[in-house]
Scaffold this motif. Sequence first.
Motif, mmCIF file in Angstrom:
data_model
loop_
_atom_site.group_PDB
_atom_site.id
_atom_site.type_symbol
_atom_site.label_atom_id
_atom_site.label_comp_id
_atom_site.label_asym_id
_atom_site.label_seq_id
_atom_site.Cartn_x
_atom_site.Cartn_y
_atom_site.Cartn_z
ATOM 1 N N VAL A 239 -1.799 8.328 4.025
ATOM 2 C CA VAL A 239 -2.151 7.440 2.906
ATOM 3 C C VAL A 239 -1.161 6.282 2.819
ATOM 4 O O VAL A 239 -1.540 5.115 2.761
ATOM 5 N N GLN A 240 0.123 6.615 2.822
ATOM 6 C CA GLN A 240 1.130 5.586 2.587
ATOM 7 C C GLN A 240 1.260 4.608 3.754
ATOM 8 O O GLN A 240 1.551 3.437 3.554
ATOM 9 N N GLY A 241 1.030 5.061 4.976
ATOM 10 C CA GLY A 241 1.208 4.188 6.123
ATOM 11 C C GLY A 241 -0.074 3.657 6.724
ATOM 12 O O GLY A 241 -0.051 2.975 7.750
ATOM 13 N N SER A 242 -1.225 3.934 6.089
ATOM 14 C CA SER A 242 -2.521 3.638 6.709
ATOM 15 C C SER A 242 -2.781 2.155 6.933
ATOM 16 O O SER A 242 -3.482 1.771 7.868
ATOM 17 N N ALA A 243 -2.218 1.290 6.107
ATOM 18 C CA ALA A 243 -2.487 -0.149 6.249
ATOM 19 C C ALA A 243 -1.809 -0.749 7.476
ATOM 20 O O ALA A 243 -2.045 -1.914 7.800
ATOM 21 N N ASN A 244 -0.978 0.033 8.182
ATOM 22 C CA ASN A 244 -0.401 -0.457 9.428
ATOM 23 C C ASN A 244 -1.468 -0.770 10.468
ATOM 24 O O ASN A 244 -1.284 -1.646 11.312
ATOM 25 N N ASP A 245 -2.574 -0.034 10.435
ATOM 26 C CA ASP A 245 -3.650 -0.222 11.405
ATOM 27 C C ASP A 245 -4.597 -1.297 10.888
ATOM 28 O O ASP A 245 -5.136 -1.170 9.786
ATOM 29 N N ILE B 201 5.609 0.266 9.909
ATOM 30 C CA ILE B 201 6.660 0.469 8.908
ATOM 31 C C ILE B 201 6.131 1.426 7.846
ATOM 32 O O ILE B 201 4.919 1.671 7.754
ATOM 33 N N CYS B 202 7.036 1.986 7.067
ATOM 34 C CA CYS B 202 6.670 2.815 5.895
ATOM 35 C C CYS B 202 5.698 3.944 6.255
ATOM 36 O O CYS B 202 4.769 4.228 5.504
ATOM 37 N N SER B 203 5.919 4.573 7.405
ATOM 38 C CA SER B 203 4.990 5.600 7.883
ATOM 39 C C SER B 203 5.555 7.016 7.807
ATOM 40 O O SER B 203 4.902 7.959 8.244
ATOM 41 N N ARG B 204 6.761 7.191 7.270
ATOM 42 C CA ARG B 204 7.417 8.499 7.284
ATOM 43 C C ARG B 204 7.650 9.009 5.868
ATOM 44 O O ARG B 204 8.781 9.120 5.399
ATOM 45 N N ALA B 205 6.556 9.311 5.201
ATOM 46 C CA ALA B 205 6.613 9.682 3.787
ATOM 47 C C ALA B 205 7.525 10.880 3.534
ATOM 48 O O ALA B 205 8.342 10.869 2.600
ATOM 49 N N HIS C 63 0.837 -1.203 0.000
ATOM 50 C CA HIS C 63 0.000 0.000 0.000
ATOM 51 C C HIS C 63 0.872 1.253 0.000
ATOM 52 O O HIS C 63 0.522 2.264 -0.628
ATOM 53 N N TYR C 64 1.998 1.195 0.703
ATOM 54 C CA TYR C 64 2.947 2.318 0.641
ATOM 55 C C TYR C 64 3.488 2.475 -0.776
ATOM 56 O O TYR C 64 3.516 3.577 -1.339
#
Length: 532
Positions: free
Chosen positions: A379-385, A277-281, A181-182
């Motif tokens: 948007v990029q890190g939303s699938a973490n939740d 992960i991948c949460s710091r766009a 998703h990121y």
Amino acid sequence: MWPPLVLCVLLPLLPPTHQQFPRACATAESLRSGECCPAWDGDGSPCGARSGRGACVDVAVSDQPDGPQYPFSGVDDRERWPLVFYNRTCRCLGNFMGFDCADCKFGHFGGGCAERRESVRRDVLRLSAAERLRLISYLNLAKTTVSRDYVIATGTRGDMGDGGSPLFRDVTVYDLFVWMHYYVSRAALLGGAGDVWRDVDFGHWAPAFLPWHRVFLLRWEHEIRKLTGDFGFTIPYWDWRDAPGCEVCTDQLMGGPSSLDPNLINPASVFSSWKVICSRAEEYNNRGVLCSGQEEGPLLRNPGNHDQRLIRGLPTTADVEFTLSLPQYDTGPMDVTSNMSFRNTLEGFGSVQTGLGSSTQVGMHASLHIFMNGSMSSVQGSANDPIFILHHAFVDSIYEQWLRRHRPESSHYPTANAPIGHNGEYFMAPFLPLFQNRDYFLSSKDLGYEYFYLLDPGQRFTDVLNSYLEEAKQIWPWLLVAGAMGALIVGVLAGIVSMVRRSRPAKGKRTYSHPEQQPLLLSSGSGSSDSY
């Protein structure tokens, strides 16, 4: 099938799943040759060719023109996906699917993929306690189990040179989908620190938003089934229409808020230990790099404490009905400015009062992301939740309602001039195996799944009955054992009581004028109670 309580103990002991770069293709040899056609374990031939499962073929990508939103060519690895990495992949035949044709197409099951079965996705708030426990167990297992078949890219194709320096790393089954998703929504890296193009997204803001996320959910569901061996598992949905708040933010479901910090999850929930992960766009953009897949801190969430100027609350039934009333799938430039567009309104950038694009207030799908006010709001890190899965399952159900109500022809999906990545014949980045956007502009029934609240009353009754029967089927061996143990204990105790009575000295017989008043346990002469 093991009962859910036992699953919590046994699942962490199971081996990793046979699982968006196939590990077999993340090699210098594959990158240099451009071929990703792994052998199927069943017969040792590429794509299972000897068994008629598939064949290794050249990838043919569409030459239809893209819209003007992305003014570059040849600078992003997602352009003309997957040609930058592979120009030959497996094409599976019949009901087979997968990067090596080892799996079954969605809705098909069994060794030969000949069994057709329709799964039913159900409301997460109506799951039984055992079903909730199973869901949380599966989520946590996926979060902690390294995928055996997939790795993620930590560098661009340019960073890998001629292929001699592959840049991939291991990832867990759950984080594989976070990374995907990121990757689909990240900025385009133009070269060097801070040199990026933000106005691009291969899975959002345009027509492929709904088909891409439909495949994302199907793939996630598929991998969970493979990981657990539970091929009856289905993704639940959260029906957030008219909800007063985050109804799933409880310790019995997705985790309640911490009493020490409202941005964190209560330690009583397993999700409090999850790392994102991948949460710091912005950090990646400033450095001009890709997400490395490393842990970046705890899962964050503070529902309802969002910027009140952006949304007025969670979507209502009236908002959903207005959105469903729009007859055109997409319109005009097919981006966030599109007017009277079902896709743009459902995504959240069309007004639910007027249908006009570029709405000053965000609605529908996007409003819930903002409402969650944490990891979900990126948007990029939303699938973490894990709430992401429940949310998008309900968004997908609204997409399904629209398809059934308006019955669009396949030609209603744009074949050209959509923003890059969104034309009908475009292969969805970064999926391997390959999926085309237009192939998922069709009813979920054709893909083997249904939503409980969209069933007619008779089907709902049947589904509920089947659910109860399945639950009973899972626990009946344990009930049988418990019953047998109970009978054994009663028998032993009865024998002990009989022996004690026989060993007592004879006394005058006691009589009662009202038998129904006799005590269940008689008292001894000393005044102490007989015990089991």
